[in-house]
Design a protein around this motif. Structure first.
Motif, short mmCIF file in Angstrom:
data_model
loop_
_atom_site.label_atom_id
_atom_site.label_comp_id
_atom_site.label_asym_id
_atom_site.label_seq_id
_atom_site.Cartn_x
_atom_site.Cartn_y
_atom_site.Cartn_z
N LYS A 47 110.21 23.56 -0.52
CA LYS A 47 109.64 22.62 0.44
C LYS A 47 110.75 21.83 1.11
CE LYS A 47 106.07 19.11 0.95
NZ LYS A 47 104.95 18.40 0.31
N CYS A 84 106.75 29.92 4.49
CA CYS A 84 107.01 28.52 4.84
C CYS A 84 105.78 27.66 4.53
CB CYS A 84 107.41 28.38 6.31
SG CYS A 84 106.21 29.05 7.48
N ASN A 132 104.80 22.88 3.78
CA ASN A 132 105.91 22.12 4.32
C ASN A 132 105.39 21.07 5.30
OD1 ASN A 132 108.73 23.09 3.40
ND2 ASN A 132 107.59 24.99 3.68
N ASN A 158 100.49 23.46 6.17
CA ASN A 158 101.44 22.70 6.97
C ASN A 158 100.64 21.73 7.84
OD1 ASN A 158 104.48 23.53 6.81
ND2 ASN A 158 103.37 25.46 6.61
#
Length: 204
Positions: A1, A20, A23, A43
């Motif tokens: 992260k 990803c 995050n 996200n």
């Protein structure tokens, strides 16, 4: 992260796997790419465009999906219009050209809304601002499939009413015995009353 808010992968055509998730991303861009894996859920993405991304069909059909993009958790500002209404500008969140990608707009029970207009503006009213929230689905444009991304939104309430610039200028002085000017006009102020006293421009 990590603490990245934007990630642009447009110049990485040979990229095969993207991880990803979880995050702080508020913007994620892709170019024309052939991916094997894309995990970007959890996200802060209000929108996502995968129109140029291809993922092998056999990968999509596996039990452990190589494509994970829901849910997203975002904060969206609501600006105060009057004592009962607030406005949300979806055009600034996802772009006016992408308004038609939004579907399944759902609010908590205490929120009343007008629906999104052609300019992307949504008017709402809420009995309890502390518990008000909403969600929507966003069409990500992945190939010819109708994949949508689930977005859960927390409303950030902006309580400041927007004022017209000229009105603000007039309110800087509450009383004046001398003539003030605004453009070609002269005026005097008495409380919240403005009286035009002259015109300095050319009469037509």
């Amino acid at each position: 992260k990590n603490q990245l808010h934007k990630l642009n992968l447009e110049d990485n055509p040979k990229l095969l796997e993207v991880y990803c998730s979880e995050n702080e991303l508020e913007e994620l861009k892709f170019g024309k790419q052939n991916l094997q894996v894309l995990h970007c859920e959890k996200n802060h993405l209000p929108a996502l465009d995968l129109g140029n991304v291809h993922i092998a069909e056999q990968n999509i059909k596996t039990q452990d999906s190589p494509v994970l993009f829901s849910p997203q958790i975002v904060k969206i500002e609501a600006k105060k219009v009057d004592d009962t209404q607030w406005s949300i500008d979806f055009g600034s969140c996802v772009g006016k050209e992408n308004i038609d990608r939004i579907s399944n707009l759902q609010f908590s029970e205490e929120v009343q809304n007008t629906g999104i207009d052609a300019d992307g503006i949504l008017l709402i009213s809420a009995e309890n601002e502390n518990t008000a929230n909403f969600s929507y689905d966003y069409l990500i444009g992945y190939e010819e499939n109708d994949f949508t991304m689930e977005v859960n939104a927390e409303i950030v309430w902006n309580t400041e009413l927007e004022e017209n610039g000229e009105t603000d200028d007039l309110r800087e002085v509450s009383y004046s015995t001398d003539d003030l000017t605004c453009g070609d006009y002269k005026y005097r102020l008495d409380g919240d009353k403005a009286t035009i006293t002259g015109y300095t421009g050319n009469a037509s």
